[in-house]
Design a protein around this motif. Structure first.
Motif, PDB file in Angstrom:
ATOM      1  N   GLU A   1       0.735  -1.315   0.007  1.00 15.41           N
ATOM      2  CA  GLU A   1       0.015  -0.047   0.025  1.00 15.41           C
ATOM      3  C   GLU A   1       0.925   1.199   0.010  1.00 15.41           C
ATOM      4  O   GLU A   1       0.489   2.305  -0.920  1.00 15.41           O
ATOM      5  N   LEU A   2       1.940   1.206   0.807  1.00 16.71           N
ATOM      6  CA  LEU A   2       2.776   2.233   0.967  1.00 16.71           C
ATOM      7  C   LEU A   2       3.518   2.538  -0.502  1.00 16.71           C
ATOM      8  O   LEU A   2       3.789   3.837  -1.005  1.00 16.71           O
ATOM      9  N   ARG A   3       4.205   1.531  -0.976  1.00 14.91           N
ATOM     10  CA  ARG A   3       4.774   1.425  -2.358  1.00 14.91           C
ATOM     11  C   ARG A   3       3.830   2.042  -3.329  1.00 14.91           C
ATOM     12  O   ARG A   3       4.347   2.724  -4.298  1.00 14.91           O
ATOM     13  N   ASP A   4       2.510   1.546  -3.500  1.00  8.66           N
ATOM     14  CA  ASP A   4       1.822   1.889  -4.523  1.00  8.66           C
ATOM     15  C   ASP A   4       1.531   3.570  -4.254  1.00  8.66           C
ATOM     16  O   ASP A   4       1.521   4.137  -5.406  1.00  8.66           O
ATOM     17  N   ARG A   5       1.243   4.024  -2.890  1.00  2.00           N
ATOM     18  CA  ARG A   5       1.053   5.551  -2.525  1.00  2.00           C
ATOM     19  C   ARG A   5       2.140   6.393  -3.293  1.00  2.00           C
ATOM     20  O   ARG A   5       2.031   7.319  -3.986  1.00  2.00           O
ATOM     21  N   ILE A   6       3.441   5.813  -2.907  1.00  2.00           N
ATOM     22  CA  ILE A   6       4.440   6.639  -3.351  1.00  2.00           C
ATOM     23  C   ILE A   6       4.754   6.552  -4.926  1.00  2.00           C
ATOM     24  O   ILE A   6       4.946   7.609  -5.636  1.00  2.00           O
ATOM     25  N   ALA A   7       4.535   5.523  -5.533  1.00  2.00           N
ATOM     26  CA  ALA A   7       4.615   5.271  -6.850  1.00  2.00           C
ATOM     27  C   ALA A   7       3.544   6.203  -7.560  1.00  2.00           C
ATOM     28  O   ALA A   7       3.788   6.882  -8.667  1.00  2.00           O
TER      29      ALA A   7
ATOM     30  N   VAL B   1       4.653   9.856  -7.419  1.00  2.00           N
ATOM     31  CA  VAL B   1       5.792  10.097  -8.360  1.00  2.00           C
ATOM     32  C   VAL B   1       5.234  10.206  -9.641  1.00  2.00           C
ATOM     33  O   VAL B   1       5.673  11.301 -10.690  1.00  2.00           O
ATOM     34  N   ARG B   2       4.407   9.427 -10.172  1.00  2.00           N
ATOM     35  CA  ARG B   2       4.064   9.761 -11.520  1.00  2.00           C
ATOM     36  C   ARG B   2       3.171  10.729 -11.532  1.00  2.00           C
ATOM     37  O   ARG B   2       3.278  11.434 -12.628  1.00  2.00           O
ATOM     38  N   ALA B   3       2.157  11.205 -10.818  1.00  2.00           N
ATOM     39  CA  ALA B   3       1.615  12.431 -10.873  1.00  2.00           C
ATOM     40  C   ALA B   3       2.616  13.758 -10.905  1.00  2.00           C
ATOM     41  O   ALA B   3       2.305  14.844 -11.629  1.00  2.00           O
TER      42      ALA B   3
ATOM     43  N   GLY C   1       6.850  17.012 -16.506  1.00  2.00           N
ATOM     44  CA  GLY C   1       7.502  16.446 -17.664  1.00  2.00           C
ATOM     45  C   GLY C   1       7.196  17.035 -18.934  1.00  2.00           C
ATOM     46  O   GLY C   1       6.457  18.183 -18.788  1.00  2.00           O
ATOM     47  N   PRO C   2       7.668  16.817 -20.117  1.00  2.00           N
ATOM     48  CA  PRO C   2       7.396  17.450 -21.436  1.00  2.00           C
ATOM     49  C   PRO C   2       5.960  17.519 -21.625  1.00  2.00           C
ATOM     50  O   PRO C   2       5.178  16.663 -21.273  1.00  2.00           O
ATOM     51  N   GLY C   3       5.738  18.591 -21.984  1.00  2.00           N
ATOM     52  CA  GLY C   3       4.294  18.855 -22.371  1.00  2.00           C
ATOM     53  C   GLY C   3       3.464  19.293 -20.993  1.00  2.00           C
ATOM     54  O   GLY C   3       2.036  19.503 -21.223  1.00  2.00           O
TER      55      GLY C   3
END
Length: 321
Positions: free
Chosen positions: A291-297, A300-302, A308-310
């Motif tokens: 759950e913690l790993r998914d929250r951080i991932a 990071v994606r957000a 990021g570009p664009g």
């Protein structure tokens, strides 16, 4: 060594009154026979003390006898000046009294010890409150302190986090603790001994009833146990992480060589660990819990999408854009 012990014995009798040989031996961590010899040495030196036999007996100084503080060593005098917190004394309405006491202590010291104590004031300053926060507003602190000193119960209205958010409770104030610039009241009440933040007291009324602190209660011992219990309740879970040398240093984790270190660390909750571990950036990889790993991932994606570009902020820092 013996001279220091004789001064300690004399000050114990001066500050506490009558003490038995057994009590003195316990305080000084020596045998009772050693206490007998030390008492004889003090009497031979002209110190007016006498002993009384029987169940209520013990050693005591002649009424009115006081010794000057010439027994203080340089280290002890430095510690006394270093321990003084003007801000805390001012909060309790004792700022002027503290200044006067320090002047008297300074005047009573031998010249060489006084010089060492003066250097402490020139070179060290204690600032108890933490960073990133204004001092707590504690308008009721002086009244609470007076109740603690007089051993009188009070009725307080208190604001807390859970419902009901405001409560009214009769409590018996046992003591005050200053922790990281924040005042806490330790008090007995209908639910036992509890700790209250003084800045959350929204109303205070005296009931003028004297109370007695329970036998065996020790404020320092209670506070140490309270902190230990708080830490146990705070860190109810753990996370498995991999850390760079810099990440291990920042978390205080022992390093396993010069590469990545795998470690289990205590966490308060997934929400709290999410914010704390993000601060380490690329110096940490969370392996578990999932759950913690998914929250951080997800975070990071957000962030990658935002920067990021664009992204809407691309080129925002370019003056020519």
């Amino acid at each position: 060594m013996r001279a220091s012990r004789l001064v300690s014995l004399l000050l114990l009798l001066q500050n506490r009154g009558r003490l038995t040989a057994e009590q003195l031996a316990e305080e000084l961590e020596v045998s009772v026979r050693t206490v007998y010899r030390d008492v004889q040495a003090l009497a031979a030196a002209g110190i007016p003390l006498y002993g009384e036999a029987g169940h209520e007996g013990g050693y005591r100084l002649v009424d009115g006898y006081r010794t000057r503080l010439t027994g203080l060593t340089a280290d002890e005098a430095q510690a006394a000046f270093l321990a003084a917190l003007p801000g805390a004394a001012a909060d309790l309405g004792l700022g002027e009294a503290l200044a006067g006491a320090r002047l008297k202590l300074h005047a009573a010291l031998p010249a060489e010890v006084r010089e060492h104590a003066g250097r402490i004031q020139e070179r060290f300053l204690l600032d108890a409150p933490g960073w990133y926060g204004d001092p707590d507003d504690t308008p009721h602190l002086a009244v609470v302190a007076a109740a603690v000193w007089a051993r009188r119960a009070v009725v307080l209205r208190y604001r807390r986090w859970r419902a009901p958010e405001e409560i009214e409770r009769r409590v018996e104030p046992y003591g005050l603790v200053l922790k990281a610039g924040r005042w806490y009241l330790v008090a007995g009440g209908p639910t036992g001994i509890r700790t209250y933040r003084v800045d959350r007291i929204v109303g205070l009324g005296g009931v003028e009833e004297e109370f007695a602190v329970p036998d065996g209660f020790d404020l320092g011992g209670y506070w140490a146990a309270y902190l230990a219990d708080f830490r146990d309740r705070l860190h109810t879970g753990e996370a498995l992480v991999r850390l760079t040398p810099e990440g291990a240093r920042r978390l205080g984790v022992p390093r396993a060589g010069d590469g990545w270190t795998e470690a289990r660390i205590p966490i308060e909750s997934v929400d709290h660990a999410h914010g704390e571990l993000l601060r380490l950036g690329a110096d940490v990889v969370v392996l578990a819990p999932v759950e913690l790993r998914d929250r951080i991932a997800g975070t990071v994606r957000a962030l990658a999408a935002q920067y990021g570009p664009g992204s809407p902020v691309e080129g925002a820092s370019d003056p020519g854009a």
